[in-house]
Design a protein around this motif. Structure first.
Motif, short mmCIF file in Angstrom:
data_model
loop_
_atom_site.label_atom_id
_atom_site.label_comp_id
_atom_site.label_asym_id
_atom_site.label_seq_id
_atom_site.Cartn_x
_atom_site.Cartn_y
_atom_site.Cartn_z
N LEU A 1 -19.66 23.13 -9.18
CA LEU A 1 -18.94 21.92 -8.45
C LEU A 1 -17.80 21.34 -9.01
N TRP A 2 -17.68 21.34 -10.27
CA TRP A 2 -16.72 20.78 -11.26
C TRP A 2 -15.46 21.54 -10.64
N LYS A 3 -15.47 22.90 -10.72
CA LYS A 3 -14.13 23.71 -10.36
C LYS A 3 -13.70 23.25 -9.27
N ALA A 4 -14.45 22.68 -8.10
CA ALA A 4 -13.91 22.56 -6.66
C ALA A 4 -13.49 21.13 -6.76
N ILE A 5 -13.83 20.30 -7.66
CA ILE A 5 -13.60 18.82 -7.77
C ILE A 5 -11.85 18.85 -8.70
N ARG A 6 -11.87 19.64 -9.62
CA ARG A 6 -10.55 19.56 -10.44
C ARG A 6 -9.32 19.88 -9.67
N ALA A 7 -9.52 20.23 -8.32
CA ALA A 7 -8.33 20.46 -7.60
C ALA A 7 -7.86 19.43 -6.99
N PHE A 8 -8.63 18.26 -6.99
CA PHE A 8 -8.18 16.82 -6.46
C PHE A 8 -7.99 15.96 -7.33
N LEU A 9 -7.90 16.21 -8.62
CA LEU A 9 -7.76 15.13 -9.58
C LEU A 9 -6.22 15.57 -10.27
N ASP A 10 -5.48 14.38 -10.78
CA ASP A 10 -4.25 14.30 -11.24
C ASP A 10 -4.17 15.22 -12.83
N PRO A 11 -3.29 15.76 -13.23
CA PRO A 11 -3.42 16.64 -14.23
C PRO A 11 -3.59 15.55 -15.39
N ARG A 12 -3.04 14.32 -15.49
CA ARG A 12 -3.26 13.51 -16.44
C ARG A 12 -4.63 12.96 -16.54
N THR A 13 -5.17 12.62 -15.37
CA THR A 13 -6.45 12.38 -15.43
C THR A 13 -7.42 13.45 -16.02
N LEU A 14 -7.05 14.56 -15.66
CA LEU A 14 -8.04 15.80 -16.01
C LEU A 14 -7.89 15.93 -17.34
N ARG B 1 -5.40 10.46 10.06
CA ARG B 1 -6.06 11.79 10.96
C ARG B 1 -6.04 12.94 9.74
N SER B 2 -5.01 13.17 9.23
CA SER B 2 -4.88 14.29 8.08
C SER B 2 -5.96 14.02 7.11
N LEU B 3 -6.29 12.88 6.47
CA LEU B 3 -7.09 12.81 5.70
C LEU B 3 -8.87 13.02 6.19
N GLU B 4 -8.89 12.75 7.49
CA GLU B 4 -10.13 12.96 8.09
C GLU B 4 -10.27 14.72 8.23
N VAL B 5 -9.16 15.28 8.44
CA VAL B 5 -9.07 16.76 8.51
C VAL B 5 -9.42 17.21 7.05
N ALA B 6 -8.81 16.63 6.11
CA ALA B 6 -9.25 17.20 4.83
C ALA B 6 -10.62 16.80 4.28
N LEU B 7 -11.02 15.83 4.84
CA LEU B 7 -12.48 15.27 4.43
C LEU B 7 -13.38 16.49 5.24
N ALA B 8 -13.27 16.90 6.32
CA ALA B 8 -13.86 17.93 7.12
C ALA B 8 -14.02 19.21 6.20
N ASP B 9 -12.89 19.57 5.76
CA ASP B 9 -12.64 20.68 5.00
C ASP B 9 -13.28 20.77 3.77
N THR B 10 -13.40 19.46 2.91
CA THR B 10 -14.07 19.40 2.01
C THR B 10 -15.50 19.52 2.00
N LYS B 11 -16.02 18.83 3.08
CA LYS B 11 -17.43 18.84 3.37
C LYS B 11 -17.88 20.32 3.72
N SER B 12 -16.88 21.10 4.45
CA SER B 12 -17.27 22.68 4.37
C SER B 12 -17.38 23.45 3.30
N VAL B 13 -16.42 22.99 2.28
CA VAL B 13 -16.51 23.68 1.18
C VAL B 13 -17.65 23.39 0.26
#
Length: 196
Positions: free
Chosen positions: A30-43, A171-183
């Motif tokens: 799960l962490w591998k999927a979450i990493r894509a959404f985090l800023d490199p400085r935070t990561l 609207r674009s965030l809702e699409v991204a959220l739907a994609d995240t849910k499917s992932v």
């Protein structure tokens, strides 16, 4: 991703370091999927540790400040255990005194500003006249908007493009959220298959 960009560009980073301990294989997937959404400085500030975490924690945290259940020496006996403790810099008397001094200075500065504004606004130095002037300003402002809506209408029209842009981003965030849910659903199915 847009929210993450805004967050990392315009809001201060408050995280010093984060340790995730006892991370199992399911979390690592799960962490591998979450990493894509985090800023490199935070990561760079986040460390995922398995069951052998004690040496990594002691390198960063003094054992006297690390709870015993994490391999340190601190038990917070006077507070009923580390998990119930309110031990921290917010309870340090010196820091409390410094913060109270800063708050008092800020309140004093605001009071001086209000006094100087009221003395400029008052006619004949009478505080009662200041109150009358403030009430008159509020009444005249509401009367102006009641009888002359042009400035207000113009300001509202200026906000319409911003509102439309915000709606498009939502609207674009809702699409991204739907994609995240499917992932995430795919990951959970994959995890279930791995368990079998």
């Amino acid at each position: 991703m847009e929210i993450q960009k805004i967050d990392s560009s315009y809001y201060p980073e408050t995280l010093h370091q984060l340790f995730i301990i006892n991370a199992g294989s399911a979390f690592r997937v799960l962490w591998k999927a979450i990493r894509a959404f985090l800023d490199p400085r935070t990561l760079a500030k986040i460390q995922v540790l398995g069951t052998d975490y004690t040496t990594s924690l002691i390198e960063v945290i003094d054992p006297s400040n690390l709870p015993t259940f994490l391999g340190g020496n601190c038990s917070c006996a006077e507070y009923g255990g580390c998990l119930f403790s309110e031990k921290g810099p917010w309870n340090d008397p010196q820091i409390k005194q410094m913060l109270q001094g800063m708050l008092q200075t800020e309140e004093d500065n605001e009071g001086e500003l209000m006094n100087s504004q009221s003395s400029q606004d008052s006619s004949d130095g009478d505080p009662e006249n200041v109150r009358i002037k403030i009430v008159y300003d509020v009444i005249s402002l509401t009367d102006e908007t009641k009888y002359n809506d042009q400035p207000l209408l113009h300001k509202l029209q200026e906000f319409e493009p911003v509102l439309e842009d915000t709606k498009a981003k939502i609207r674009s965030l809702e699409v991204a959220l739907a994609d995240t849910k499917s992932v995430l659903q795919g990951l959970s199915q994959h995890i279930e298959e791995l368990k079998r």
